[in-house]
Design a protein around this motif. Structure first.
Motif, PDB file in Angstrom:
ATOM      1  N   LYS A  49      51.173  11.467  97.761  1.00 16.04           N
ATOM      2  CA  LYS A  49      50.420  10.449  97.045  1.00 16.04           C
ATOM      3  C   LYS A  49      50.657   9.062  97.633  1.00 16.04           C
ATOM      4  N   THR A  50      51.909   8.774  97.964  1.00 14.64           N
ATOM      5  CA  THR A  50      52.240   7.454  98.509  1.00 14.64           C
ATOM      6  C   THR A  50      51.665   7.282  99.909  1.00 14.64           C
ATOM      7  N   LEU A  53      48.064   6.540  99.528  1.00 15.15           N
ATOM      8  CA  LEU A  53      47.915   5.142  99.131  1.00 15.15           C
ATOM      9  C   LEU A  53      48.038   4.232 100.350  1.00 15.15           C
ATOM     10  N   GLU A  57      44.179   3.325 100.816  1.00 19.43           N
ATOM     11  CA  GLU A  57      43.989   2.136  99.984  1.00 19.43           C
ATOM     12  C   GLU A  57      44.511   0.863 100.640  1.00 19.43           C
ATOM     13  N   TYR A 141      52.476  -0.326  92.152  1.00 16.94           N
ATOM     14  CA  TYR A 141      52.587   1.055  92.647  1.00 16.94           C
ATOM     15  C   TYR A 141      52.370   2.079  91.547  1.00 16.94           C
ATOM     16  N   GLU A 144      48.646   2.527  90.784  1.00 15.14           N
ATOM     17  CA  GLU A 144      47.764   3.045  91.826  1.00 15.14           C
ATOM     18  C   GLU A 144      48.121   4.444  92.324  1.00 15.14           C
ATOM     19  N   VAL A 145      49.407   4.797  92.315  1.00 16.48           N
ATOM     20  CA  VAL A 145      49.780   6.045  92.984  1.00 16.48           C
ATOM     21  C   VAL A 145      49.375   7.315  92.227  1.00 16.48           C
ATOM     22  N   GLN A 148      46.176   9.134  93.464  1.00 16.80           N
ATOM     23  CA  GLN A 148      46.059   9.523  94.871  1.00 16.80           C
ATOM     24  C   GLN A 148      46.139  11.046  95.019  1.00 16.80           C
TER      25      GLN A 148
END
Length: 251
Positions: A49-50, A53, A57, A141, A144-145, A148
């Motif tokens: 996921k990170t 991002l 993103e 974070y 947003e994460v 993802q």
């Protein structure tokens, strides 16, 4: 040995293939009583996921430099492997003004504002919680994460011979060098599959990052990350070692 075996992300892939359900990172905050345990699968999910991002993103590309202004924490470990997955250079405690991106905890926001590129902030609250009020000029974070993707595929393969880690002493390690050094450290510490290393070292240089993540990962072991271990008395520390089945320590 293929190229993937010579990258830090490759170490995580190998762990996922070997035993995805075993614990990989157990984190304690002895100031708040927080305990978080992540299996290999859960940790890999956070990394994916990170990395998504970062890549999608934040438009990070291989070779970009990310100033990592975070303490020893399970989310910091996630960011190190996410950067490695994309090919972004992780600059431990680096100068934000010279970085393409910065990732900051709540105590380093002022310094992080000097970064001319994307800025990400982590509250470091229990359970990965978001900021009550998002810091101006930063991506939160925790907001947003979660949205993802759970699977990450880099747009370009990561070059194991490209820089991967920038250390506070001014030196840099390629992915291949970091992997080899992690394996050497694991052997020197006597780590093997199933080992549980208790580390109280900060993530402010190679020694802490190796003991607190990379060497156990390279050995097929796991880490109990407890940067505020000094808060425990001798009896509590002994109980922690017993409860967590600790086999090795680094403090």
């Amino acid at each position: 040995m293929n190229a993937t075996d010579r990258t830090l992300a490759g170490l995580l892939s190998a762990a996922l293939s070997d035993d995805p359900s075993r614990p990989l990172v157990t984190y304690y905050d002895d100031a708040t009583g927080e305990r978080v345990e992540l299996s290999v699968t859960t940790f890999d999910n956070w990394v994916a996921k990170t990395a998504n991002l970062l890549q999608d993103e934040l438009s990070a590309e291989p070779g970009d430099r990310l100033a990592l202004l975070l303490p020893a924490h399970w989310q910091t470990a996630v960011w190190v492997l996410a950067c490695a997955s994309v090919g972004v250079v992780t600059d431990l405690t680096g100068d934000p003004s010279a970085a393409d991106l910065v990732v900051s905890g709540p105590d380093t926001l002022d310094a992080a504002r000097s970064c001319p590129g994307e800025r990400v902030a982590l509250s470091l609250r229990p359970l990965g919680g978001r900021f009550p009020q998002p810091p101006e000029g930063f991506t939160d974070y925790a907001v947003e994460v979660p949205g993802q993707g759970d699977r990450f595929v880099p747009y370009a393969p990561v070059d194991p011979d490209a820089p991967a880690l920038a250390l506070p002493d001014g030196s840099e390690l390629t992915g291949a060098q970091a992997v080899e050094r992690a394996r050497q450290d694991a052997a020197a510490r006597g780590l093997e599959p199933g080992s549980r290393l208790l580390s109280a070292l900060p993530y402010d240089g190679w020694e802490g990052l190796s003991a607190g993540l990379l060497a156990p990962l390279a050995a097929g072991g796991s880490v109990v990350l407890a940067p505020r271990l000094e808060r425990l008395d001798a009896a509590s520390l002994e109980q922690r070692v017993e409860n967590e089945r600790v086999t090795h320590t680094a403090a």
